[in-house]
Motif scaffolding. Structure first.
Motif, PDB file in Angstrom:
ATOM      1  N   ASN A 157      18.061  14.259  -0.633  1.00 51.58           N
ATOM      2  CA  ASN A 157      16.784  13.851  -0.051  1.00 51.58           C
ATOM      3  C   ASN A 157      15.559  14.542  -0.628  1.00 51.58           C
ATOM      4  O   ASN A 157      14.498  14.518  -0.011  1.00 51.58           O
ATOM      5  CB  ASN A 157      16.792  14.049   1.467  1.00 51.58           C
ATOM      6  CG  ASN A 157      17.805  13.188   2.147  1.00 51.58           C
ATOM      7  OD1 ASN A 157      17.933  12.015   1.840  1.00 51.58           O
ATOM      8  ND2 ASN A 157      18.565  13.779   3.052  1.00 51.58           N
ATOM      9  N   PRO A 212      12.672  11.650  -1.317  1.00 52.78           N
ATOM     10  CA  PRO A 212      11.929  11.185  -0.146  1.00 52.78           C
ATOM     11  C   PRO A 212      11.135  12.301   0.539  1.00 52.78           C
ATOM     12  O   PRO A 212      10.048  12.063   1.065  1.00 52.78           O
ATOM     13  CB  PRO A 212      12.996  10.622   0.789  1.00 52.78           C
ATOM     14  CG  PRO A 212      14.289  10.794   0.135  1.00 52.78           C
ATOM     15  CD  PRO A 212      14.083  11.361  -1.211  1.00 52.78           C
ATOM     16  N   SER A 244       7.112  12.069   1.121  1.00 55.44           N
ATOM     17  CA  SER A 244       6.497  12.171   2.443  1.00 55.44           C
ATOM     18  C   SER A 244       5.512  13.334   2.508  1.00 55.44           C
ATOM     19  O   SER A 244       4.523  13.275   3.229  1.00 55.44           O
ATOM     20  CB  SER A 244       7.562  12.335   3.526  1.00 55.44           C
ATOM     21  OG  SER A 244       8.188  13.592   3.421  1.00 55.44           O
ATOM     22  N   GLU A 298       9.557   2.629  -0.595  1.00 54.30           N
ATOM     23  CA  GLU A 298      10.161   3.960  -0.683  1.00 54.30           C
ATOM     24  C   GLU A 298       9.324   4.965   0.113  1.00 54.30           C
ATOM     25  O   GLU A 298       9.860   5.824   0.811  1.00 54.30           O
ATOM     26  CB  GLU A 298      10.227   4.366  -2.160  1.00 54.30           C
ATOM     27  CG  GLU A 298      10.990   5.612  -2.440  1.00 54.30           C
ATOM     28  CD  GLU A 298      11.101   5.911  -3.918  1.00 54.30           C
ATOM     29  OE1 GLU A 298      11.974   6.721  -4.258  1.00 54.30           O
ATOM     30  OE2 GLU A 298      10.333   5.359  -4.726  1.00 54.30           O
ATOM     31  N   ALA A 329       9.959   4.427   3.855  1.00 52.89           N
ATOM     32  CA  ALA A 329      11.253   4.978   4.253  1.00 52.89           C
ATOM     33  C   ALA A 329      11.187   6.507   4.334  1.00 52.89           C
ATOM     34  O   ALA A 329      11.733   7.119   5.253  1.00 52.89           O
ATOM     35  CB  ALA A 329      12.335   4.540   3.277  1.00 52.89           C
ATOM     36  N   ALA A 330      10.501   7.123   3.376  1.00 52.67           N
ATOM     37  CA  ALA A 330      10.377   8.585   3.361  1.00 52.67           C
ATOM     38  C   ALA A 330       9.585   9.069   4.563  1.00 52.67           C
ATOM     39  O   ALA A 330       9.952  10.056   5.206  1.00 52.67           O
ATOM     40  CB  ALA A 330       9.714   9.030   2.066  1.00 52.67           C
ATOM     41  N   GLU A 331       8.498   8.375   4.890  1.00 51.42           N
ATOM     42  CA  GLU A 331       7.680   8.772   6.031  1.00 51.42           C
ATOM     43  C   GLU A 331       8.414   8.542   7.346  1.00 51.42           C
ATOM     44  O   GLU A 331       8.237   9.297   8.297  1.00 51.42           O
ATOM     45  CB  GLU A 331       6.347   8.024   6.010  1.00 51.42           C
ATOM     46  CG  GLU A 331       5.438   8.513   4.894  1.00 51.42           C
ATOM     47  CD  GLU A 331       4.156   7.709   4.757  1.00 51.42           C
ATOM     48  OE1 GLU A 331       4.000   6.683   5.452  1.00 51.42           O
ATOM     49  OE2 GLU A 331       3.313   8.115   3.946  1.00 51.42           O
ATOM     50  N   ALA A 332       9.258   7.521   7.391  1.00 48.78           N
ATOM     51  CA  ALA A 332      10.046   7.284   8.598  1.00 48.78           C
ATOM     52  C   ALA A 332      11.078   8.396   8.796  1.00 48.78           C
ATOM     53  O   ALA A 332      11.339   8.823   9.912  1.00 48.78           O
ATOM     54  CB  ALA A 332      10.746   5.931   8.505  1.00 48.78           C
ATOM     55  N   LYS A 333      11.631   8.871   7.697  1.00 55.22           N
ATOM     56  CA  LYS A 333      12.669   9.903   7.780  1.00 55.22           C
ATOM     57  C   LYS A 333      12.082  11.298   8.023  1.00 55.22           C
ATOM     58  O   LYS A 333      12.589  12.057   8.842  1.00 55.22           O
ATOM     59  CB  LYS A 333      13.498   9.906   6.499  1.00 55.22           C
ATOM     60  CG  LYS A 333      14.654  10.861   6.538  1.00 55.22           C
ATOM     61  CD  LYS A 333      15.603  10.627   5.396  1.00 55.22           C
ATOM     62  CE  LYS A 333      16.863  11.432   5.628  1.00 55.22           C
ATOM     63  NZ  LYS A 333      17.957  11.011   4.797  1.00 55.22           N
ATOM     64  N   PHE A 334      11.020  11.647   7.295  1.00 59.08           N
ATOM     65  CA  PHE A 334      10.475  13.003   7.350  1.00 59.08           C
ATOM     66  C   PHE A 334       9.116  13.093   8.034  1.00 59.08           C
ATOM     67  O   PHE A 334       8.592  14.185   8.206  1.00 59.08           O
ATOM     68  CB  PHE A 334      10.352  13.578   5.932  1.00 59.08           C
ATOM     69  CG  PHE A 334      11.668  13.781   5.260  1.00 59.08           C
ATOM     70  CD1 PHE A 334      12.482  14.837   5.607  1.00 59.08           C
ATOM     71  CD2 PHE A 334      12.111  12.902   4.291  1.00 59.08           C
ATOM     72  CE1 PHE A 334      13.704  15.029   4.993  1.00 59.08           C
ATOM     73  CE2 PHE A 334      13.332  13.081   3.671  1.00 59.08           C
ATOM     74  CZ  PHE A 334      14.130  14.141   4.030  1.00 59.08           C
TER      75      PHE A 334
END
Length: 74
Positions: free
Chosen positions: A6, A9, A13, A30, A33-38
């Motif tokens: 990771n 991402p 983020s 991308e 997705a990175a902002e959703a995860k982190f």
């Protein structure tokens, strides 16, 4: 570093203005997705810090400190 899980991402983020990482463009999907995860990066650094006092040539000195070190009027 590129082998860490990771890392891409996470950096995406963390750095909202990042356009290219490892010679690959950062695509909007991308980034989402990175902002959703982190989570999205916080406010830009310019807005986080209070503006520093700066010297303005010709501006009056408010506190009298502009007389210079050790200068005296005799």
């Amino acid at each position: 570093v590129t082998k860490q899980a990771n890392y891409r991402p996470f950096l995406i983020s963390l750095l909202p203005r990042l356009k290219v990482l490892d010679f690959k463009k950062v695509k909007p999907i991308e980034r989402e997705a990175a902002e959703a995860k982190f989570g999205a990066a916080t406010q830009p650094a310019k807005q986080q810090h209070k503006a520093a006092n700066t010297f303005v040539p010709g501006a009056p000195v408010a506190d009298g400190a502009g007389a210079g070190a050790g200068a005296s009027k005799a």
